[in-house]
Design an enzyme around this catalytic site. Sequence first.
Site, PDB file in Angstrom:
ATOM      1  N   ILE A 155       0.833  -1.207   0.000  1.00  0.00           N
ATOM      2  CA  ILE A 155       0.000   0.000   0.000  1.00  0.00           C
ATOM      3  C   ILE A 155       0.872   1.263   0.000  1.00  0.00           C
ATOM      4  O   ILE A 155       0.646   2.196  -0.791  1.00  0.00           O
ATOM      5  CB  ILE A 155      -0.970   0.004   1.212  1.00  0.00           C
ATOM      6  CG1 ILE A 155      -1.928  -1.188   1.100  1.00  0.00           C
ATOM      7  CG2 ILE A 155      -1.744   1.319   1.294  1.00  0.00           C
ATOM      8  CD1 ILE A 155      -2.763  -1.450   2.346  1.00  0.00           C
ATOM      9  N   THR A 232      -4.226   5.524   7.157  1.00  0.00           N
ATOM     10  CA  THR A 232      -5.174   4.513   6.650  1.00  0.00           C
ATOM     11  C   THR A 232      -4.723   3.129   7.089  1.00  0.00           C
ATOM     12  O   THR A 232      -5.191   2.134   6.553  1.00  0.00           O
ATOM     13  CB  THR A 232      -5.238   4.529   5.102  1.00  0.00           C
ATOM     14  OG1 THR A 232      -3.904   4.389   4.604  1.00  0.00           O
ATOM     15  CG2 THR A 232      -5.880   5.786   4.564  1.00  0.00           C
ATOM     16  N   SER A 233      -3.800   3.071   8.061  1.00  0.00           N
ATOM     17  CA  SER A 233      -3.235   1.756   8.397  1.00  0.00           C
ATOM     18  C   SER A 233      -3.934   1.124   9.603  1.00  0.00           C
ATOM     19  O   SER A 233      -4.823   0.300   9.426  1.00  0.00           O
ATOM     20  CB  SER A 233      -1.736   1.867   8.611  1.00  0.00           C
ATOM     21  OG  SER A 233      -1.188   0.584   8.623  1.00  0.00           O
ATOM     22  N   ARG A 234      -3.561   1.528  10.796  1.00  0.00           N
ATOM     23  CA  ARG A 234      -4.247   1.040  11.999  1.00  0.00           C
ATOM     24  C   ARG A 234      -4.294   2.191  12.999  1.00  0.00           C
ATOM     25  O   ARG A 234      -3.323   2.948  13.144  1.00  0.00           O
ATOM     26  CB  ARG A 234      -3.521  -0.150  12.630  1.00  0.00           C
ATOM     27  CG  ARG A 234      -3.737  -1.479  11.928  1.00  0.00           C
ATOM     28  CD  ARG A 234      -5.176  -1.995  12.018  1.00  0.00           C
ATOM     29  NE  ARG A 234      -5.366  -3.235  11.285  1.00  0.00           N
ATOM     30  CZ  ARG A 234      -5.811  -3.337  10.035  1.00  0.00           C
ATOM     31  NH1 ARG A 234      -6.147  -2.251   9.355  1.00  0.00           N
ATOM     32  NH2 ARG A 234      -5.961  -4.523   9.462  1.00  0.00           N
ATOM     33  N   ASP A 258      -8.610   7.092   8.548  1.00  0.00           N
ATOM     34  CA  ASP A 258      -9.632   6.098   8.200  1.00  0.00           C
ATOM     35  C   ASP A 258      -9.724   5.045   9.297  1.00  0.00           C
ATOM     36  O   ASP A 258     -10.580   4.171   9.254  1.00  0.00           O
ATOM     37  CB  ASP A 258      -9.238   5.428   6.864  1.00  0.00           C
ATOM     38  CG  ASP A 258     -10.283   4.431   6.392  1.00  0.00           C
ATOM     39  OD1 ASP A 258     -11.467   4.816   6.317  1.00  0.00           O
ATOM     40  OD2 ASP A 258      -9.932   3.271   6.107  1.00  0.00           O
ATOM     41  N   GLU A 263     -11.575   2.304  17.550  1.00  0.00           N
ATOM     42  CA  GLU A 263     -12.630   2.174  16.537  1.00  0.00           C
ATOM     43  C   GLU A 263     -13.567   0.991  16.752  1.00  0.00           C
ATOM     44  O   GLU A 263     -14.703   0.990  16.270  1.00  0.00           O
ATOM     45  CB  GLU A 263     -12.021   2.083  15.131  1.00  0.00           C
ATOM     46  CG  GLU A 263     -11.291   0.791  14.827  1.00  0.00           C
ATOM     47  CD  GLU A 263     -10.771   0.736  13.384  1.00  0.00           C
ATOM     48  OE1 GLU A 263     -10.123   1.696  12.943  1.00  0.00           O
ATOM     49  OE2 GLU A 263     -11.022  -0.287  12.712  1.00  0.00           O
ATOM     50  N   HIS A 295     -13.028   3.371   8.435  1.00  0.00           N
ATOM     51  CA  HIS A 295     -12.324   2.171   7.955  1.00  0.00           C
ATOM     52  C   HIS A 295     -12.923   1.680   6.631  1.00  0.00           C
ATOM     53  O   HIS A 295     -13.322   0.519   6.494  1.00  0.00           O
ATOM     54  CB  HIS A 295     -12.382   1.057   9.013  1.00  0.00           C
ATOM     55  CG  HIS A 295     -11.181   0.147   8.941  1.00  0.00           C
ATOM     56  ND1 HIS A 295     -10.473  -0.261  10.033  1.00  0.00           N
ATOM     57  CD2 HIS A 295     -10.558  -0.421   7.885  1.00  0.00           C
ATOM     58  CE1 HIS A 295      -9.484  -1.052   9.657  1.00  0.00           C
ATOM     59  NE2 HIS A 295      -9.513  -1.160   8.348  1.00  0.00           N
ATOM     60  N   PHE A 298     -10.518   0.096   2.214  1.00  0.00           N
ATOM     61  CA  PHE A 298     -10.467  -1.156   1.425  1.00  0.00           C
ATOM     62  C   PHE A 298     -11.681  -1.309   0.521  1.00  0.00           C
ATOM     63  O   PHE A 298     -11.708  -2.168  -0.344  1.00  0.00           O
ATOM     64  CB  PHE A 298     -10.410  -2.362   2.382  1.00  0.00           C
ATOM     65  CG  PHE A 298     -11.742  -2.623   3.058  1.00  0.00           C
ATOM     66  CD1 PHE A 298     -12.153  -1.858   4.139  1.00  0.00           C
ATOM     67  CD2 PHE A 298     -12.603  -3.600   2.579  1.00  0.00           C
ATOM     68  CE1 PHE A 298     -13.383  -2.061   4.744  1.00  0.00           C
ATOM     69  CE2 PHE A 298     -13.844  -3.818   3.168  1.00  0.00           C
ATOM     70  CZ  PHE A 298     -14.233  -3.040   4.256  1.00  0.00           C
TER      71      PHE A 298
HETATM   72  P1  NAD Z   1       2.778  -4.815   3.550  1.00  0.00           P
HETATM   73  O1  NAD Z   1       3.177  -5.962   4.423  1.00  0.00           O
HETATM   74  O2  NAD Z   1       2.848  -5.006   2.064  1.00  0.00           O
HETATM   75  O3  NAD Z   1       3.663  -3.531   3.901  1.00  0.00           O
HETATM   76  C1  NAD Z   1       3.941  -3.116   5.201  1.00  0.00           C
HETATM   77  C2  NAD Z   1       5.325  -2.493   5.181  1.00  0.00           C
HETATM   78  O4  NAD Z   1       5.573  -1.934   6.473  1.00  0.00           O
HETATM   79  C3  NAD Z   1       6.438  -3.505   4.888  1.00  0.00           C
HETATM   80  O5  NAD Z   1       7.254  -3.020   3.848  1.00  0.00           O
HETATM   81  C4  NAD Z   1       7.183  -3.593   6.211  1.00  0.00           C
HETATM   82  O6  NAD Z   1       8.576  -3.841   6.046  1.00  0.00           O
HETATM   83  C5  NAD Z   1       6.921  -2.220   6.790  1.00  0.00           C
HETATM   84  N1  NAD Z   1       7.147  -2.139   8.208  1.00  0.00           N
HETATM   85  C6  NAD Z   1       6.981  -3.076   9.170  1.00  0.00           C
HETATM   86  N2  NAD Z   1       7.323  -2.580  10.377  1.00  0.00           N
HETATM   87  C7  NAD Z   1       7.720  -1.306  10.168  1.00  0.00           C
HETATM   88  C8  NAD Z   1       8.192  -0.277  11.019  1.00  0.00           C
HETATM   89  N3  NAD Z   1       8.345  -0.492  12.337  1.00  0.00           N
HETATM   90  N4  NAD Z   1       8.489   0.912  10.463  1.00  0.00           N
HETATM   91  C9  NAD Z   1       8.361   1.110   9.132  1.00  0.00           C
HETATM   92  N5  NAD Z   1       7.920   0.179   8.277  1.00  0.00           N
HETATM   93  C10 NAD Z   1       7.606  -1.008   8.790  1.00  0.00           C
HETATM   94  O7  NAD Z   1       1.324  -4.406   4.031  1.00  0.00           O
HETATM   95  P2  NAD Z   1       0.258  -3.546   3.217  1.00  0.00           P
HETATM   96  O8  NAD Z   1      -0.606  -4.453   2.404  1.00  0.00           O
HETATM   97  O9  NAD Z   1       0.954  -2.411   2.553  1.00  0.00           O
HETATM   98  O10 NAD Z   1      -0.648  -3.001   4.411  1.00  0.00           O
HETATM   99  C11 NAD Z   1      -0.145  -2.071   5.350  1.00  0.00           C
HETATM  100  C12 NAD Z   1      -1.155  -1.889   6.455  1.00  0.00           C
HETATM  101  O11 NAD Z   1      -2.322  -1.252   5.939  1.00  0.00           O
HETATM  102  C13 NAD Z   1      -1.692  -3.214   7.049  1.00  0.00           C
HETATM  103  O12 NAD Z   1      -0.841  -3.688   8.074  1.00  0.00           O
HETATM  104  C14 NAD Z   1      -3.040  -2.810   7.576  1.00  0.00           C
HETATM  105  O13 NAD Z   1      -2.886  -2.444   8.932  1.00  0.00           O
HETATM  106  C15 NAD Z   1      -3.408  -1.562   6.773  1.00  0.00           C
HETATM  107  N6  NAD Z   1      -4.605  -1.738   5.937  1.00  0.00           N
HETATM  108  C16 NAD Z   1      -5.662  -0.888   6.109  1.00  0.00           C
HETATM  109  C17 NAD Z   1      -6.786  -1.011   5.310  1.00  0.00           C
HETATM  110  C18 NAD Z   1      -7.973  -0.081   5.440  1.00  0.00           C
HETATM  111  O14 NAD Z   1      -9.048  -0.379   4.910  1.00  0.00           O
HETATM  112  N7  NAD Z   1      -7.845   1.065   6.098  1.00  0.00           N
HETATM  113  C19 NAD Z   1      -6.856  -2.032   4.359  1.00  0.00           C
HETATM  114  C20 NAD Z   1      -5.754  -2.881   4.198  1.00  0.00           C
HETATM  115  C21 NAD Z   1      -4.630  -2.735   4.997  1.00  0.00           C
END
Ligand code: NAD
Length: 333
Positions: A155, A232-234, A258, A263, A295, A298
């Site tokens: 992402i 948009t992550s957590r 998001d 939440e 949220h 996605f």
């Molecule tokens: P991914 O595994 O492809 O990428 C995550 C990246 O974060 C990796 O490159 C990893 O090396 C890096 N990382 C891990 N620990 C780290 C740290 N301490 N500092 C910096 N970087 C670090 O995952 P993704 O598919 O890109 O998803 C990322 C996040 O997005 C998921 O973990 C999820 O929480 C969130 N997400 C949210 C939604 C939504 O609807 N809002 C939907 C999907 C995913």
Amino acid sequence: MKVAFFSSKSYDKISFEKLATNFSHELSFFEVNLDQNTAALASGFDAICTFVNDHLDKHILEKIKALNVRFVVLRCAGYNQVDLQAAAELGLRICRVPAYSPEAVAEHALALLMTVVRKTHKAYNRVRENNFSLEGLIGINIHRQTVGVIGTGAIGGAFCRIMLGMGCQVLGYDHFENEELKKSGVRYVSLEELFQKSSIISLHCPLTTDTKHLINTSNLAQMQDGVTIINTSRGALIETKAVIKALKKKKVGYLAIDVYEQEEALFFQDLSEEILQDEEIARLMTFPNVLITGHQAFLTREALQQIALTTFLNLDELESGKALSNEVAFQKA
Ligand code: NAD
């Protein structure tokens, strides 16, 4: 396999039922979240299918194991809600959907960014009331801004490419540097440099013990005055109390999220007739420069189709005993 879906919504049912005839699994959809009170619904099922706010802690896992559930398929990418050690000890195998549509989430991050800095959410409401005044609607250009992307995986990488396309300087921070992104123009820097140099920061790393409250008082102090933060992550990547203080002091110029730390008690439900009990989200909603979505990053047609397809493939692999493409297994530290 007989599969019980928890936290299922109409769109889950539609996207899964559309593909169900191509697979031999029997699906039952429960709207309730998985918790101590609802876990008994998993009785008689081989697998359960859960979403982001279904907490798979040790107690729940023990409960479903006792009901002879063998597999858990997550219809999401993140797995911070799962006690992987307990699952491994109980012999429960867990699969997820690692990358159903990174662009869906990255594009929502863009939508949040563009909305909050150009105030289109305010303009939309004004114009509907025949208020065509532009007072208070001054925005900022994204072009030439320095954008810090924390976590440049699927992402974050997609978000980097969007920002590069908009003519931004993109700084990345990750444990692993992506060579393709570097070739495209992303410059990897330390977290400190990213905080200091970015006018926009977007969070795309997973929630872990290391990243919990990554945006906290001391890290906020390192950032530029008026910084824009997009999450948009957590939710728990941001310490909500700290960001509220930073918004009051105008340290944070814009915040668009998001996901929200608390939440679970709010999102994915219609609470419009309820009295809001969460003081922190209530405070966040009072700021004119804060934008919150529930949220939904996605939630695109393409992503839902991919989530359903990958989940079915995960179920097939689990049933047949084949090597698992998308297992999340416990890793000893
Ligand atoms: P991914 O595994 O492809 O990428 C995550 C990246 O974060 C990796 O490159 C990893 O090396 C890096 N990382 C891990 N620990 C780290 C740290 N301490 N500092 C910096 N970087 C670090 O995952 P993704 O598919 O890109 O998803 C990322 C996040 O997005 C998921 O973990 C999820 O929480 C969130 N997400 C949210 C939604 C939504 O609807 N809002 C939907 C999907 C995913």
